[in-house]
Motif scaffolding. Structure first.
Motif, PDB file in Angstrom:
ATOM      1  N   ASP A 236      -8.521  17.553 -16.050  1.00 21.29           N
ATOM      2  CA  ASP A 236      -9.918  17.681 -15.621  1.00 21.29           C
ATOM      3  C   ASP A 236     -10.059  17.691 -14.106  1.00 21.29           C
ATOM      4  OD1 ASP A 236     -10.519  17.645 -18.282  1.00 21.29           O
ATOM      5  OD2 ASP A 236     -11.098  15.539 -18.324  1.00 21.29           O
ATOM      6  N   SER A 237      -9.240  16.907 -13.431  1.00 19.30           N
ATOM      7  CA  SER A 237      -9.317  16.808 -11.971  1.00 19.30           C
ATOM      8  C   SER A 237      -8.156  17.511 -11.275  1.00 19.30           C
ATOM      9  CB  SER A 237      -9.333  15.333 -11.540  1.00 19.30           C
ATOM     10  OG  SER A 237      -8.130  14.694 -11.944  1.00 19.30           O
ATOM     11  N   SER A 238      -7.174  17.975 -12.039  1.00 24.95           N
ATOM     12  CA  SER A 238      -5.946  18.582 -11.494  1.00 24.95           C
ATOM     13  C   SER A 238      -5.198  17.608 -10.585  1.00 24.95           C
ATOM     14  CB  SER A 238      -6.256  19.881 -10.742  1.00 24.95           C
ATOM     15  OG  SER A 238      -6.670  20.880 -11.644  1.00 24.95           O
ATOM     16  N   ILE A 239      -5.255  16.338 -10.937  1.00 23.59           N
ATOM     17  CA  ILE A 239      -4.512  15.318 -10.195  1.00 23.59           C
ATOM     18  C   ILE A 239      -3.292  14.907 -11.011  1.00 23.59           C
ATOM     19  CG2 ILE A 239      -4.555  12.955  -9.292  1.00 23.59           C
ATOM     20  CD1 ILE A 239      -7.452  13.286  -8.630  1.00 23.59           C
ATOM     21  N   VAL A 240      -2.143  14.817 -10.351  1.00 22.64           N
ATOM     22  CA  VAL A 240      -0.943  14.322 -10.986  1.00 22.64           C
ATOM     23  C   VAL A 240      -0.565  13.008 -10.320  1.00 22.64           C
ATOM     24  CG1 VAL A 240       0.605  15.665  -9.485  1.00 22.64           C
ATOM     25  CG2 VAL A 240       1.414  14.866 -11.709  1.00 22.64           C
ATOM     26  N   TYR A 241      -0.308  11.996 -11.137  1.00 20.01           N
ATOM     27  CA  TYR A 241       0.056  10.665 -10.660  1.00 20.01           C
ATOM     28  C   TYR A 241       1.548  10.470 -10.915  1.00 20.01           C
ATOM     29  CZ  TYR A 241      -5.022   9.905 -11.008  1.00 20.01           C
ATOM     30  OH  TYR A 241      -6.395  10.005 -10.879  1.00 20.01           O
ATOM     31  N   LEU A 242       2.274  10.021  -9.911  1.00 22.43           N
ATOM     32  CA  LEU A 242       3.712   9.840 -10.021  1.00 22.43           C
ATOM     33  C   LEU A 242       4.035   8.347 -10.003  1.00 22.43           C
ATOM     34  CD1 LEU A 242       5.056  12.651  -7.651  1.00 22.43           C
ATOM     35  CD2 LEU A 242       4.522  12.750 -10.093  1.00 22.43           C
ATOM     36  N   CYS A 243       4.626   7.878 -11.090  1.00 21.66           N
ATOM     37  CA  CYS A 243       4.985   6.470 -11.223  1.00 21.66           C
ATOM     38  C   CYS A 243       6.496   6.374 -11.362  1.00 21.66           C
ATOM     39  CB  CYS A 243       4.312   5.862 -12.447  1.00 21.66           C
ATOM     40  SG  CYS A 243       2.521   6.086 -12.495  1.00 21.66           S
ATOM     41  N   GLY A 244       7.153   5.810 -10.378  1.00 24.29           N
ATOM     42  CA  GLY A 244       8.599   5.676 -10.420  1.00 24.29           C
ATOM     43  C   GLY A 244       9.020   4.422 -11.156  1.00 24.29           C
ATOM     44  N   LYS A 245      10.034   4.551 -12.035  1.00 25.22           N
ATOM     45  CA  LYS A 245      10.576   3.366 -12.698  1.00 25.22           C
ATOM     46  C   LYS A 245      11.191   2.457 -11.639  1.00 25.22           C
ATOM     47  CE  LYS A 245      10.838   2.585 -16.506  1.00 25.22           C
ATOM     48  NZ  LYS A 245      11.660   3.001 -17.631  1.00 25.22           N
ATOM     49  N   GLY A 246      10.740   1.205 -11.602  1.00 25.40           N
ATOM     50  CA  GLY A 246      11.225   0.263 -10.603  1.00 25.40           C
ATOM     51  C   GLY A 246      10.444   0.273  -9.314  1.00 25.40           C
ATOM     52  N   HIS A 263      -1.130  18.811  -2.965  1.00 28.57           N
ATOM     53  CA  HIS A 263      -1.664  18.097  -1.805  1.00 28.57           C
ATOM     54  C   HIS A 263      -1.594  16.594  -2.034  1.00 28.57           C
ATOM     55  CE1 HIS A 263      -3.490  21.940  -0.414  1.00 28.57           C
ATOM     56  NE2 HIS A 263      -3.685  22.134  -1.706  1.00 28.57           N
ATOM     57  N   TYR A 264      -0.946  15.894  -1.134  1.00 28.48           N
ATOM     58  CA  TYR A 264      -0.876  14.436  -1.220  1.00 28.48           C
ATOM     59  C   TYR A 264      -2.265  13.844  -1.000  1.00 28.48           C
ATOM     60  CZ  TYR A 264       0.024   9.610   0.201  1.00 28.48           C
ATOM     61  OH  TYR A 264      -0.016   8.242   0.323  1.00 28.48           O
ATOM     62  N   LEU A 265      -2.663  12.895  -1.846  1.00 28.57           N
ATOM     63  CA  LEU A 265      -3.953  12.228  -1.715  1.00 28.57           C
ATOM     64  C   LEU A 265      -3.797  10.815  -1.169  1.00 28.57           C
ATOM     65  CD1 LEU A 265      -5.717  13.353  -5.034  1.00 28.57           C
ATOM     66  CD2 LEU A 265      -6.287  14.082  -2.707  1.00 28.57           C
ATOM     67  N   ASN A 266      -3.054   9.975  -1.901  1.00 33.35           N
ATOM     68  CA  ASN A 266      -2.957   8.584  -1.476  1.00 33.35           C
ATOM     69  C   ASN A 266      -1.884   7.883  -2.305  1.00 33.35           C
ATOM     70  OD1 ASN A 266      -3.561   6.243  -0.072  1.00 33.35           O
ATOM     71  ND2 ASN A 266      -5.772   6.470  -0.338  1.00 33.35           N
ATOM     72  N   THR A 267      -1.683   6.604  -1.987  1.00 33.65           N
ATOM     73  CA  THR A 267      -0.720   5.777  -2.706  1.00 33.65           C
ATOM     74  C   THR A 267      -1.353   4.441  -3.043  1.00 33.65           C
ATOM     75  OG1 THR A 267       1.171   6.787  -1.591  1.00 33.65           O
ATOM     76  CG2 THR A 267       1.545   4.659  -2.623  1.00 33.65           C
ATOM     77  N   TYR A 268      -1.236   4.057  -4.309  1.00 34.44           N
ATOM     78  CA  TYR A 268      -1.609   2.694  -4.695  1.00 34.44           C
ATOM     79  C   TYR A 268      -0.345   1.846  -4.619  1.00 34.44           C
ATOM     80  CZ  TYR A 268      -2.258  -1.326  -7.705  1.00 34.44           C
ATOM     81  OH  TYR A 268      -2.270  -2.605  -8.192  1.00 34.44           O
ATOM     82  N   SER A 269      -0.420   0.737  -3.890  1.00 29.97           N
ATOM     83  CA  SER A 269       0.750  -0.126  -3.713  1.00 29.97           C
ATOM     84  C   SER A 269       0.461  -1.529  -4.216  1.00 29.97           C
ATOM     85  CB  SER A 269       1.147  -0.195  -2.232  1.00 29.97           C
ATOM     86  OG  SER A 269       1.530   1.078  -1.764  1.00 29.97           O
ATOM     87  N   SER A 270       1.486  -2.159  -4.762  1.00 31.49           N
ATOM     88  CA  SER A 270       1.384  -3.537  -5.223  1.00 31.49           C
ATOM     89  C   SER A 270       2.686  -4.249  -4.880  1.00 31.49           C
ATOM     90  CB  SER A 270       1.110  -3.582  -6.728  1.00 31.49           C
ATOM     91  OG  SER A 270       2.154  -2.930  -7.426  1.00 31.49           O
ATOM     92  N   LYS A 271       2.792  -5.500  -5.248  1.00 33.89           N
ATOM     93  CA  LYS A 271       3.972  -6.279  -4.885  1.00 33.89           C
ATOM     94  C   LYS A 271       5.072  -6.220  -5.939  1.00 33.89           C
ATOM     95  CE  LYS A 271       1.413  -9.599  -2.023  1.00 33.89           C
ATOM     96  NZ  LYS A 271       1.058 -11.031  -1.830  1.00 33.89           N
ATOM     97  N   GLU A 272       4.680  -6.110  -7.207  1.00 32.14           N
ATOM     98  CA  GLU A 272       5.660  -6.192  -8.281  1.00 32.14           C
ATOM     99  C   GLU A 272       6.041  -4.807  -8.795  1.00 32.14           C
ATOM    100  OE1 GLU A 272       5.121  -9.559 -11.133  1.00 32.14           O
ATOM    101  OE2 GLU A 272       3.113  -9.591 -10.255  1.00 32.14           O
ATOM    102  N   PRO A 273       7.317  -4.591  -9.111  1.00 32.70           N
ATOM    103  CA  PRO A 273       7.748  -3.285  -9.631  1.00 32.70           C
ATOM    104  C   PRO A 273       7.280  -3.075 -11.062  1.00 32.70           C
ATOM    105  CG  PRO A 273       9.581  -4.832  -9.656  1.00 32.70           C
ATOM    106  CD  PRO A 273       8.452  -5.532  -8.952  1.00 32.70           C
ATOM    107  N   GLN A 274       7.166  -1.807 -11.448  1.00 34.19           N
ATOM    108  CA  GLN A 274       6.733  -1.470 -12.801  1.00 34.19           C
ATOM    109  C   GLN A 274       7.934  -1.116 -13.675  1.00 34.19           C
ATOM    110  OE1 GLN A 274       4.358   0.731 -10.568  1.00 34.19           O
ATOM    111  NE2 GLN A 274       5.445   2.675 -10.591  1.00 34.19           N
ATOM    112  N   ARG A 275       7.905  -1.645 -14.891  1.00 34.59           N
ATOM    113  CA  ARG A 275       8.968  -1.343 -15.856  1.00 34.59           C
ATOM    114  C   ARG A 275       8.591  -0.183 -16.748  1.00 34.59           C
ATOM    115  NH1 ARG A 275      11.949  -6.564 -18.001  1.00 34.59           N
ATOM    116  NH2 ARG A 275      13.236  -4.835 -18.703  1.00 34.59           N
ATOM    117  N   GLY A 276       7.333   0.131 -16.772  1.00 36.80           N
ATOM    118  CA  GLY A 276       6.827   1.244 -17.562  1.00 36.80           C
ATOM    119  C   GLY A 276       5.358   1.424 -17.242  1.00 36.80           C
ATOM    120  N   MET A 277       4.753   2.458 -17.821  1.00 32.31           N
ATOM    121  CA  MET A 277       3.363   2.762 -17.486  1.00 32.31           C
ATOM    122  C   MET A 277       2.693   3.503 -18.644  1.00 32.31           C
ATOM    123  SD  MET A 277       1.445   2.170 -14.764  1.00 32.31           S
ATOM    124  CE  MET A 277       2.501   2.183 -13.321  1.00 32.31           C
ATOM    125  N   GLY A 278       1.454   3.116 -18.933  1.00 31.90           N
ATOM    126  CA  GLY A 278       0.633   3.833 -19.901  1.00 31.90           C
ATOM    127  C   GLY A 278      -0.540   4.478 -19.186  1.00 31.90           C
TER     128      GLY A 278
END
Length: 431
Positions: A236-246, A263-278
């Motif tokens: 719907d928005s033509s946005i692709v989100y990239l979530c790296g394991k770890g 086109h790069y938009l932004n980055t959401y950052s946190s402290k803990e790594p992700q083991r997976g994503m829904g």
């Protein structure tokens, strides 16, 4: 001195924010299997997570896949019986994906390098793509109307497949030169978005036209990391989100028809790594808060929802953020799709928010052959070379007892389900 021109986009200020601690899902033992999988599936009703369990857990090597019917109410007991069992794979199944427009059509891919399409409403195999992949399949994705598949494989090839013709209609060897796994998805326009690695182990993204697979539309290097980038695409928005394991971040890009196309938009950052994503379907979002995406980030022992929002001052429905989106109703029956018919997804409006329809029970039309009553025939003794023999009276009596016991169990099961529904209604009425 020249002034840098900032590209205009309504998604330029999208920001991510985790929910409060009391809205997280705690004490979940997320699977520790070293597999480049998202480990999580989400719809507006449920979150499903691959968890640790004895004997190898959900990723134990199994020669079959099972389909489960999840009731609308919250079960007060474990569900132990699948609706239907699909037998066909000789090794563990690592990928499953529902067809985007045809009812009850399920794709499965296993470590046997085999892709199978099923009709779970009849419990039968529709198609088996068994001579197309020479090595382990990394991922499989449908295009928007479900007429084509894109697959990536350990043999470094990206393939575009017409499943009903059982033909590879386009392929590209090594879209990314690195040895690490590649991921590929279709965009709304029919292009293919890929993630992979360069020869120097830098992570890389690409955009390709399958009609001209030799040269990329766009190819961008990102950073140096071992984590495979899992792409989640919002058509719907033509946005692709990239979530790296770890990784501990989510990068997002807008795909357009203007250079440099991704086109790069932004980055959401946190402290803990992700083991997976829904990734929540668009119809499960809160349109009153201008929410355009919601992720379910898996930690070691919890699941953390992350909300992506476009800042807007108005409280009115934002038409430009929420075009009509694919709803839950299929556009085709399984046999229509198999015969060659295609249809675009049936769209729904989110103007008044999405109200989930009443859960429709999956009924399997074809029964297991072992459940059939043995054919009647004369009761007589037989030798081992006599092919026309009947069931012995003792065995028939045992089978009759088993059938009676099964009917009793089914009746009790129905009674328990009815009581659970009443309990759920009573609980909802007292809230």
């Amino acid at each position: 001195m020249s002034r840098r021109v900032v590209r205009q986009s309504k998604f330029r200020h999208v920001f991510g924010q985790p929910v409060k601690a009391d809205q997280m899902y705690e004490d979940i033992r997320v699977s520790k299997v070293t597999c480049d999988s998202s480990f999580c599936a989400v719809n507006p009703k449920f979150v499903a997570i691959i968890v640790e369990s004895g004997g190898g857990g959900a990723f134990i090597v199994l020669p079959l896949a099972k389909v489960w019917q999840i009731p609308d109410y919250v079960p007060v007991r474990n569900i132990t019986e699948p609706v239907v069992t699909l037998e066909g794979h000789s090794k563990r199944v690592s990928i499953i994906s529902w067809h985007p427009t045809a009812r009850n059509v399920l794709l499965s891919a296993g470590c046997d390098n085999l892709v199978i399409l099923w009709n779970v409403g009849t419990g039968e195999m529709l198609l088996a793509l068994d001579d197309m992949h020479t090595d382990l399949i990394y991922n499989v994705g449908w295009n928007r109307n479900g007429s084509l598949l894109v697959t990536t494989c350990k043999d470094k090839k990206v393939r575009v497949i017409d499943p009903r013709k059982q033909q590879i209609i386009a392929e590209r060897f090594a879209p990314h030169e690195g040895l690490r796994p590649v991921r590929a998805i279709f965009t709304r326009e029919g292009h293919i978005f890929t993630t992979g690695f360069t020869r120097m182990s830098q992570r890389e993204l690409g955009l390709w036209d399958p009609n001209n697979f030799e040269e990329p539309i766009a190819l961008q290097e990102m950073d140096t990391s071992n984590g495979v980038l899992l792409p989640f695409y919002d058509a719907d928005s033509s946005i692709v989100y990239l979530c790296g394991k770890g990784d501990s971040s989510i990068r997002y890009f807008e795909i357009t028809d203007e250079a440099p196309y991704v086109h790069y938009l932004n980055t959401y950052s946190s402290k803990e790594p992700q083991r997976g994503m829904g990734f929540m379907p668009k119809r499960g979002l809160d349109v009153s808060k201008c929410e355009i995406a919601r992720f379910f980030k898996l930690h070691e022992r919890k699941c953390e929802p992350i909300v992506m929002t476009v800042p807007r001052k108005s409280d009115l429905f934002q038409d430009d953020l929420y075009p009509d989106t694919p709803g839950p109703e299929p556009a085709l029956e399984a046999d229509e799709w198999l015969s060659g018919k295609d249809a675009e997804p049936i769209l729904i409006s989110l103007r008044d928010g999405y109200v989930p329809i009443k859960n429709r029970e999956l009924k399997v039309v074809k029964k297991n052959i072992l459940d059939s009553k043995p054919p009647p025939g004369p009761r007589r003794s037989h030798s081992t070379c006599d092919s026309d023999f009947s069931v012995s009276p003792a065995l028939e009596e045992v089978l009759e007892e088993i059938r009676a016991l099964k009917e009793t169990v089914q009746a009790q099961e129905k009674r328990i389900c009815d009581l659970e529904n009443k309990l759920c209604q009573f609980t909802n009425g007292t809230d």
